[in-house]
Motif scaffolding. Structure first.
Motif, mmCIF file in Angstrom:
data_model
loop_
_atom_site.group_PDB
_atom_site.id
_atom_site.type_symbol
_atom_site.label_atom_id
_atom_site.label_comp_id
_atom_site.label_asym_id
_atom_site.label_seq_id
_atom_site.Cartn_x
_atom_site.Cartn_y
_atom_site.Cartn_z
ATOM 1 N N MET A 1 -3.664 1.663 0.730
ATOM 2 C CA MET A 1 -3.564 2.011 -0.683
ATOM 3 C C MET A 1 -2.288 1.450 -1.311
ATOM 4 O O MET A 1 -1.953 1.781 -2.439
ATOM 5 N N GLY A 2 -1.578 0.602 -0.596
ATOM 6 C CA GLY A 2 -0.361 0.044 -1.164
ATOM 7 C C GLY A 2 0.313 -0.843 -0.145
ATOM 8 O O GLY A 2 0.013 -0.794 1.046
ATOM 9 N N ASN A 3 1.249 -1.673 -0.624
ATOM 10 C CA ASN A 3 2.013 -2.509 0.280
ATOM 11 C C ASN A 3 3.287 -2.967 -0.419
ATOM 12 O O ASN A 3 3.231 -3.498 -1.526
ATOM 13 N N THR A 4 4.428 -2.752 0.235
ATOM 14 C CA THR A 4 5.703 -3.170 -0.348
ATOM 15 C C THR A 4 5.949 -4.655 -0.183
ATOM 16 O O THR A 4 6.845 -5.215 -0.811
ATOM 17 N N GLY A 5 5.176 -5.317 0.689
ATOM 18 C CA GLY A 5 5.533 -6.660 1.086
ATOM 19 C C GLY A 5 6.669 -6.607 2.092
ATOM 20 O O GLY A 5 6.963 -5.561 2.673
ATOM 21 N N VAL A 6 7.343 -7.731 2.298
ATOM 22 C CA VAL A 6 8.419 -7.804 3.288
ATOM 23 C C VAL A 6 9.569 -6.874 2.899
ATOM 24 O O VAL A 6 9.877 -6.705 1.723
ATOM 25 N N GLN A 7 10.184 -6.255 3.914
ATOM 26 C CA GLN A 7 11.289 -5.339 3.659
ATOM 27 C C GLN A 7 12.598 -5.892 4.205
ATOM 28 O O GLN A 7 12.617 -6.755 5.078
ATOM 29 N N MET A 8 13.690 -5.358 3.697
ATOM 30 C CA MET A 8 15.021 -5.769 4.145
ATOM 31 C C MET A 8 15.357 -5.100 5.478
ATOM 32 O O MET A 8 14.918 -3.989 5.767
ATOM 33 N N ASN B 1 -3.483 -1.243 -3.751
ATOM 34 C CA ASN B 1 -2.886 -2.065 -2.702
ATOM 35 C C ASN B 1 -2.347 -3.369 -3.289
ATOM 36 O O ASN B 1 -1.206 -3.768 -3.006
ATOM 37 N N ILE B 2 -3.150 -4.020 -4.117
ATOM 38 C CA ILE B 2 -2.730 -5.285 -4.731
ATOM 39 C C ILE B 2 -1.670 -5.054 -5.802
ATOM 40 O O ILE B 2 -0.646 -5.743 -5.859
ATOM 41 N N GLU B 3 -1.892 -4.059 -6.650
ATOM 42 C CA GLU B 3 -0.995 -3.836 -7.783
ATOM 43 C C GLU B 3 0.396 -3.405 -7.330
ATOM 44 O O GLU B 3 1.408 -3.827 -7.901
ATOM 45 N N SER B 4 0.474 -2.564 -6.306
ATOM 46 C CA SER B 4 1.778 -2.112 -5.833
ATOM 47 C C SER B 4 2.596 -3.263 -5.265
ATOM 48 O O SER B 4 3.812 -3.353 -5.465
ATOM 49 N N HIS B 5 1.930 -4.177 -4.575
ATOM 50 C CA HIS B 5 2.650 -5.316 -4.011
ATOM 51 C C HIS B 5 3.157 -6.249 -5.097
ATOM 52 O O HIS B 5 4.314 -6.705 -5.052
ATOM 53 N N THR B 6 2.327 -6.544 -6.080
ATOM 54 C CA THR B 6 2.771 -7.432 -7.154
ATOM 55 C C THR B 6 3.906 -6.790 -7.948
ATOM 56 O O THR B 6 4.828 -7.471 -8.401
ATOM 57 N N TRP B 7 3.860 -5.473 -8.116
ATOM 58 C CA TRP B 7 4.952 -4.754 -8.779
ATOM 59 C C TRP B 7 6.250 -4.915 -7.998
ATOM 60 O O TRP B 7 7.316 -5.182 -8.566
#
Length: 326
Positions: free
Chosen positions: A118-125, A241-247
């Motif tokens: 339901m979401g994805n931050t993408g790569v993290q620090m 999932n898509i919108e959270s990552h693009t945000w």
């Protein structure tokens, strides 16, 4: 729906692609036939009790990350992130088209649960450190907030690993209860104020090349929904999932620039020899854990097979493009 994250947290509770946005999407798409009431961490149950609450039927849904349940199901971690694993593109390819989602649901079904991304931050620090990290030896004795499989890797380097909810990270780092902390990325980390407690900010994304938000649903509740409402739930979760990552991608660059220019943050990449050692330990740890449990081995082998296949494609497609840009 309960949530592992506190009230007002962008991405994790509010804003585009968040759990509250998911609830609004389901309401609108169903014409009001399915309404979901959202409770942030602490509003109904404590932050990390969502798994038990959904399993017991106390609540119908929970938003969190599957690696929080590693003590119950080691293999659950593979459905959040794997060190040196798949990026956002790769993990979604695995989940939606490579058998990953079916494995996730197979793992949860005996427990009376079903899950969806339901979401994805993408790569993290890599995280925040009170002192600079220049060698592998600098990790020995360090107290660090770090969840998931990466915590097991850090333990091998002598790190005292702590699992803290997001809302507890800043005070622990500020008071010196911990020496280092990983949360998400520039936008989310700045909001927690971590730049006020530590100044050394490292990256490579080795530990979390992506990070999946889990929508956890009581299986009996899920099966009671008519097919059209089930499809609406799945479609709304995929949209988030898509919108959270693009945000996340849209906001992290400005936040990092602000941290460096206005807060005297020293942003840098971990030295290559450290990352190389992390990689060596990661695969030793993963192989050892997979050998302990057939369920974990099944998920591990499937994940790694897809990772290798996706990496071969990315090496010929994405990698040359990024090298050209640099």
């Amino acid at each position: 729906m309960t949530n592992a994250y506190p009230p007002g947290a962008p991405f994790y509770t509010v804003g585009p692609g968040s759990p509250t946005d998911f609830c609004k999407k389901v309401d609108a798409m169903s014409g009001g036939r399915l309404k979901i009431q959202h409770f942030a961490a602490g509003e109904l149950i404590p932050a990390l009790e969502g798994f038990d609450a959904v399993q017991a039927g106390t609540v119908e849904m929970n938003a969190a990350n599957a690696y929080f349940w590693a003590g119950k199901l080691f293999a659950a971690q593979y459905f959040t992130t794997v060190p040196f694993g798949l990026n956002f593109q790769g993990v979604n390819a695995w989940l939606y088209h490579g058998g990953g989602l079916e494995l996730w649901q197979e793992l949860y079904k005996p427990l009376g649960l079903i899950a969806f991304p339901m979401g994805n931050t993408g790569v993290q620090m890599t995280g925040w450190f009170r002192e600079p990290i220049e060698s592998v030896e600098d990790f020995n004795g360090l107290k660090m907030r770090i969840p998931g499989l990466a915590g097991k890797v850090y333990k091998e380097l002598g790190v005292d690993v702590k699992l803290l909810p997001g809302g507890e990270i800043f005070p622990a780092l500020e008071r010196g209860v911990i020496d280092a902390a990983e949360f998400v990325g520039p936008y989310q980390d700045r909001r927690l104020g971590l730049q006020k407690a530590a100044k050394y900010y490292y990256t490579t994304g080795w530990h979390e090349p992506s990070n999946v938000t889990e929508l956890l649903i009581n299986l009996q509740t899920w099966e009671s929904l008519p097919t059209d409402l089930q499809e609406i739930v799945k479609a709304a979760a995929m949209a988030c999932n898509i919108e959270s990552h693009t945000w996340s991608e849209a906001n992290n660059a400005d936040a990092l620039d602000d941290l460096v220019k206005n807060y005297d943050v020293k942003a840098d990449v971990l030295p290559a020899e450290i990352v190389s050692k992390m990689r060596e330990i990661t695969f030793d740890v993963l192989e050892a854990e997979a050998a302990k449990d057939p369920q974990t081995k099944k998920v591990h082998d499937a994940f790694m097979a897809f990772r290798d296949k996706h990496r071969a494609w990315a090496t010929i497609s994405e990698k040359p493009y990024h090298e050209y840009l640099s």
